[in-house]
Design a protein around this motif. Structure first.
Motif, PDB file in Angstrom:
ATOM      1  N   MET A 196       0.842  -1.176   0.000  1.00 26.94           N
ATOM      2  CA  MET A 196       0.000   0.000   0.000  1.00 26.94           C
ATOM      3  C   MET A 196       0.888   1.240   0.000  1.00 26.94           C
ATOM      4  O   MET A 196       1.903   1.286   0.675  1.00 26.94           O
ATOM      5  N   THR A 197       0.463   2.229  -0.724  1.00 28.31           N
ATOM      6  CA  THR A 197       1.186   3.495  -0.796  1.00 28.31           C
ATOM      7  C   THR A 197       0.363   4.594  -0.135  1.00 28.31           C
ATOM      8  O   THR A 197      -0.846   4.672  -0.322  1.00 28.31           O
ATOM      9  N   VAL A 198       1.040   5.426   0.659  1.00 27.27           N
ATOM     10  CA  VAL A 198       0.426   6.624   1.224  1.00 27.27           C
ATOM     11  C   VAL A 198       1.218   7.822   0.719  1.00 27.27           C
ATOM     12  O   VAL A 198       2.317   7.675   0.175  1.00 27.27           O
ATOM     13  N   TYR A 199       0.667   9.009   0.920  1.00 28.20           N
ATOM     14  CA  TYR A 199       1.270  10.226   0.383  1.00 28.20           C
ATOM     15  C   TYR A 199       1.502  11.212   1.515  1.00 28.20           C
ATOM     16  O   TYR A 199       0.565  11.634   2.184  1.00 28.20           O
ATOM     17  N   LYS A 200       2.757  11.542   1.738  1.00 31.16           N
ATOM     18  CA  LYS A 200       3.146  12.494   2.780  1.00 31.16           C
ATOM     19  C   LYS A 200       3.246  13.873   2.132  1.00 31.16           C
ATOM     20  O   LYS A 200       3.915  14.046   1.111  1.00 31.16           O
ATOM     21  N   LEU A 201       2.592  14.849   2.744  1.00 31.29           N
ATOM     22  CA  LEU A 201       2.592  16.213   2.222  1.00 31.29           C
ATOM     23  C   LEU A 201       3.317  17.140   3.189  1.00 31.29           C
ATOM     24  O   LEU A 201       2.984  17.211   4.374  1.00 31.29           O
ATOM     25  N   LYS A 208       7.354  22.199   6.947  1.00 34.50           N
ATOM     26  CA  LYS A 208       6.112  22.039   7.695  1.00 34.50           C
ATOM     27  C   LYS A 208       5.459  20.732   7.258  1.00 34.50           C
ATOM     28  O   LYS A 208       5.150  20.550   6.079  1.00 34.50           O
ATOM     29  N   PHE A 209       5.261  19.824   8.195  1.00 36.59           N
ATOM     30  CA  PHE A 209       4.567  18.562   7.912  1.00 36.59           C
ATOM     31  C   PHE A 209       3.079  18.866   7.873  1.00 36.59           C
ATOM     32  O   PHE A 209       2.502  19.321   8.853  1.00 36.59           O
ATOM     33  N   ILE A 210       2.443  18.594   6.728  1.00 46.38           N
ATOM     34  CA  ILE A 210       1.011  18.878   6.569  1.00 46.38           C
ATOM     35  C   ILE A 210       0.174  17.666   6.946  1.00 46.38           C
ATOM     36  O   ILE A 210      -0.773  17.771   7.710  1.00 46.38           O
ATOM     37  N   GLY A 211       0.498  16.504   6.392  1.00 46.36           N
ATOM     38  CA  GLY A 211      -0.279  15.309   6.700  1.00 46.36           C
ATOM     39  C   GLY A 211       0.087  14.141   5.818  1.00 46.36           C
ATOM     40  O   GLY A 211       0.902  14.257   4.903  1.00 46.36           O
ATOM     41  N   ILE A 212      -0.546  13.014   6.114  1.00 44.97           N
ATOM     42  CA  ILE A 212      -0.388  11.805   5.312  1.00 44.97           C
ATOM     43  C   ILE A 212      -1.766  11.422   4.803  1.00 44.97           C
ATOM     44  O   ILE A 212      -2.729  11.372   5.573  1.00 44.97           O
ATOM     45  N   TYR A 213      -1.843  11.141   3.501  1.00 42.75           N
ATOM     46  CA  TYR A 213      -3.120  10.893   2.838  1.00 42.75           C
ATOM     47  C   TYR A 213      -3.120   9.526   2.167  1.00 42.75           C
ATOM     48  O   TYR A 213      -2.077   9.021   1.746  1.00 42.75           O
ATOM     49  N   SER A 214      -4.304   8.958   2.034  1.00 39.84           N
ATOM     50  CA  SER A 214      -4.448   7.619   1.468  1.00 39.84           C
ATOM     51  C   SER A 214      -4.446   7.597  -0.054  1.00 39.84           C
ATOM     52  O   SER A 214      -4.343   6.527  -0.648  1.00 39.84           O
ATOM     53  N   SER A 215      -4.548   8.764  -0.687  1.00 38.61           N
ATOM     54  CA  SER A 215      -4.528   8.799  -2.154  1.00 38.61           C
ATOM     55  C   SER A 215      -3.883  10.096  -2.638  1.00 38.61           C
ATOM     56  O   SER A 215      -3.850  11.097  -1.922  1.00 38.61           O
ATOM     57  N   ARG A 216      -3.397  10.048  -3.853  1.00 41.48           N
ATOM     58  CA  ARG A 216      -2.827  11.254  -4.470  1.00 41.48           C
ATOM     59  C   ARG A 216      -3.910  12.321  -4.612  1.00 41.48           C
ATOM     60  O   ARG A 216      -3.657  13.509  -4.413  1.00 41.48           O
ATOM     61  N   LYS A 241      -6.525  12.909  -2.681  1.00 39.61           N
ATOM     62  CA  LYS A 241      -6.765  13.589  -1.400  1.00 39.61           C
ATOM     63  C   LYS A 241      -5.619  14.539  -1.059  1.00 39.61           C
ATOM     64  O   LYS A 241      -5.839  15.601  -0.475  1.00 39.61           O
ATOM     65  N   THR A 242      -4.408  14.168  -1.435  1.00 37.79           N
ATOM     66  CA  THR A 242      -3.252  15.035  -1.210  1.00 37.79           C
ATOM     67  C   THR A 242      -3.389  16.310  -2.028  1.00 37.79           C
ATOM     68  O   THR A 242      -3.182  17.418  -1.518  1.00 37.79           O
ATOM     69  N   GLU A 243      -3.757  16.178  -3.289  1.00 38.66           N
ATOM     70  CA  GLU A 243      -3.935  17.343  -4.156  1.00 38.66           C
ATOM     71  C   GLU A 243      -5.101  18.221  -3.699  1.00 38.66           C
ATOM     72  O   GLU A 243      -5.040  19.446  -3.825  1.00 38.66           O
ATOM     73  N   CYS A 244      -6.130  17.610  -3.128  1.00 41.60           N
ATOM     74  CA  CYS A 244      -7.257  18.375  -2.574  1.00 41.60           C
ATOM     75  C   CYS A 244      -6.782  19.229  -1.387  1.00 41.60           C
ATOM     76  O   CYS A 244      -7.171  20.397  -1.258  1.00 41.60           O
ATOM     77  N   ALA A 245      -5.929  18.671  -0.538  1.00 42.18           N
ATOM     78  CA  ALA A 245      -5.378  19.430   0.595  1.00 42.18           C
ATOM     79  C   ALA A 245      -4.552  20.608   0.094  1.00 42.18           C
ATOM     80  O   ALA A 245      -4.629  21.712   0.644  1.00 42.18           O
ATOM     81  N   ILE A 246      -3.796  20.395  -0.964  1.00 47.92           N
ATOM     82  CA  ILE A 246      -2.996  21.485  -1.542  1.00 47.92           C
ATOM     83  C   ILE A 246      -3.907  22.588  -2.060  1.00 47.92           C
ATOM     84  O   ILE A 246      -3.646  23.771  -1.813  1.00 47.92           O
ATOM     85  N   ARG A 247      -4.974  22.225  -2.749  1.00 48.67           N
ATOM     86  CA  ARG A 247      -5.911  23.248  -3.262  1.00 48.67           C
ATOM     87  C   ARG A 247      -6.489  24.086  -2.123  1.00 48.67           C
ATOM     88  O   ARG A 247      -6.623  25.295  -2.241  1.00 48.67           O
ATOM     89  N   ARG A 248      -6.834  23.444  -1.010  1.00 51.95           N
ATOM     90  CA  ARG A 248      -7.365  24.182   0.150  1.00 51.95           C
ATOM     91  C   ARG A 248      -6.304  25.107   0.738  1.00 51.95           C
ATOM     92  O   ARG A 248      -6.574  26.271   1.039  1.00 51.95           O
ATOM     93  N   LEU A 249      -5.102  24.599   0.918  1.00 51.59           N
ATOM     94  CA  LEU A 249      -4.042  25.375   1.571  1.00 51.59           C
ATOM     95  C   LEU A 249      -3.520  26.519   0.715  1.00 51.59           C
ATOM     96  O   LEU A 249      -2.987  27.492   1.250  1.00 51.59           O
ATOM     97  N   ARG A 250      -3.669  26.419  -0.592  1.00 53.54           N
ATOM     98  CA  ARG A 250      -3.196  27.493  -1.479  1.00 53.54           C
ATOM     99  C   ARG A 250      -3.924  28.816  -1.245  1.00 53.54           C
ATOM    100  O   ARG A 250      -3.484  29.846  -1.723  1.00 53.54           O
ATOM    101  N   THR A 251      -4.999  28.789  -0.488  1.00 58.57           N
ATOM    102  CA  THR A 251      -5.743  30.022  -0.188  1.00 58.57           C
ATOM    103  C   THR A 251      -5.398  30.575   1.201  1.00 58.57           C
ATOM    104  O   THR A 251      -5.901  31.620   1.582  1.00 58.57           O
ATOM    105  N   VAL A 252      -4.555  29.877   1.923  1.00 56.89           N
ATOM    106  CA  VAL A 252      -4.234  30.225   3.311  1.00 56.89           C
ATOM    107  C   VAL A 252      -2.954  31.064   3.367  1.00 56.89           C
ATOM    108  O   VAL A 252      -2.005  30.839   2.605  1.00 56.89           O
ATOM    109  N   LYS A 253      -2.952  32.028   4.299  1.00 58.04           N
ATOM    110  CA  LYS A 253      -1.796  32.909   4.494  1.00 58.04           C
ATOM    111  C   LYS A 253      -0.494  32.112   4.554  1.00 58.04           C
ATOM    112  O   LYS A 253      -0.411  31.083   5.212  1.00 58.04           O
TER     113      LYS A 253
END
Length: 86
Positions: free
Chosen positions: A1-6, A22-30, A32-44
């Motif tokens: 199984m592969t997980v994705y560290k962001l 900065k450790f953001i998180g570990i995700y079960s799919s690429r 979900k990882t890309e979704c986290a990036i899209r959310r964080l791209r709007t944050v200071k």
């Protein structure tokens, strides 16, 4: 199984390229990882460095870094040595 560290990396130019990871998180799919990036791209802070970096860029640029990690796998299989410095 592969997980994705962001992680998010910010290279501080004023401190001789000192890196702030900065450790953001570990995700079960690429996806979900890309979704986290899209959310964080709007944050200071993150929105100032929104790029996704390749492994060749992590020493030179600031941005998000995704690492694929295989679980249940021993990555370090050799011994190690300790050096003492005077």
């Amino acid at each position: 199984m592969t997980v994705y560290k962001l992680d998010h990396l910010h290279i501080q130019q004023s401190k001789a390229h000192e890196a702030d990871w900065k450790f953001i998180g570990i995700y079960s799919s690429r996806e979900k990882t890309e979704c986290a990036i899209r959310r964080l791209r709007t944050v200071k802070g993150f929105k100032d460095y929104p790029d996704v970096l390749t492994s060749d860029e992590v020493d030179e640029k600031s941005g998000f870094y995704i690492e694929e990690i295989s679980i249940d796998n021993t990555n370090w299989q050799e011994g190690f040595s300790t050096y003492e410095y005077d």
